[in-house]
Design an enzyme around this catalytic site. Sequence first.
Site, mmCIF file in Angstrom:
data_model
loop_
_atom_site.group_PDB
_atom_site.id
_atom_site.type_symbol
_atom_site.label_atom_id
_atom_site.label_comp_id
_atom_site.label_asym_id
_atom_site.label_seq_id
_atom_site.Cartn_x
_atom_site.Cartn_y
_atom_site.Cartn_z
ATOM 1 N N GLU A 1 48.464 40.721 54.859
ATOM 2 C CA GLU A 1 47.442 40.282 54.074
ATOM 3 C C GLU A 1 47.342 41.119 52.813
ATOM 4 O O GLU A 1 48.245 41.904 52.880
ATOM 5 C CB GLU A 1 46.081 40.963 54.706
ATOM 6 C CG GLU A 1 45.350 40.471 55.652
ATOM 7 C CD GLU A 1 44.352 40.790 56.251
ATOM 8 O OE1 GLU A 1 42.988 39.856 57.050
ATOM 9 O OE2 GLU A 1 43.021 41.846 55.995
ATOM 10 N N ASP B 1 35.086 46.785 49.563
ATOM 11 C CA ASP B 1 35.831 47.385 49.667
ATOM 12 C C ASP B 1 35.818 48.573 50.490
ATOM 13 O O ASP B 1 34.649 49.321 49.246
ATOM 14 C CB ASP B 1 37.297 46.728 48.797
ATOM 15 C CG ASP B 1 38.142 45.483 48.487
ATOM 16 O OD1 ASP B 1 37.164 45.231 49.674
ATOM 17 O OD2 ASP B 1 38.401 45.967 47.533
#
Length: 243
Positions: A41, A52
């Site tokens: 990724e 995040d």
Amino acid sequence: MSESFRDRKAVVPYVVVGDPDADSTVKYILALEKAGADMVEIGIPFSDPIADEPAQKDAALRGMASGANIDTAFSVLEKVRSQSDIPVSIVSYLNPIFEYGYDRFFGCCAEGHVSSVFIIDMPYEERTEVSSFAKKNGISLITAVYPASDGRLALLADKAEGFIYLVPMDKDPGEVDRMVSLIKGRTDVPVLVAFGSGRPEDAASRMGSADGLVIGSGVVEIIGNGDAESEIFEYVSGIRKAL
């Protein structure tokens, strides 16, 4: 289109483009492949990465400090593709893709042989904004699944493509297995569990009956400590062996 993980449990590390610079990102992706990663990724740096984890936010800040953006990601991919055909999934917030232009972005993804895109802050109900561009270019849109009602899980499973990114709110293997079982009763799309970071020996128990795991923070934590090629190789190869 379902991702191919070569009939083994998938190991999918996450890195941020430009962390700490573009050439290092190329080097790290190739090292991760050698360590046994089945896919990588690649995160696009963003100034407000509200969803995040702390290590991922720090990585995004380092990427932005190096001037990295979507164009940098495609430049990195071009260099990677000259040496590797490892599957790549791009991870981004919606705003950078919107500013880049949906048709342009997904067209460049196709040129770089990107297999899937995960737009972190795009709810399932709003994905029609980009789905036609993704479909035209043969790019899967990844669905993130969090603990929810069984009906909601079934809905997301029915519409999933590429792979399902399962984010359990606790580390109870029993709950992970319950969610995986429900999802697999609806689709044959692979289910990958968020691993975050942890010891390689913890990976198998965290994953349960899923098809693999996404190392969301472990690799970027190592990168944040300095030149990390050998360290991330050791870490990811340890997880690969543990599975």
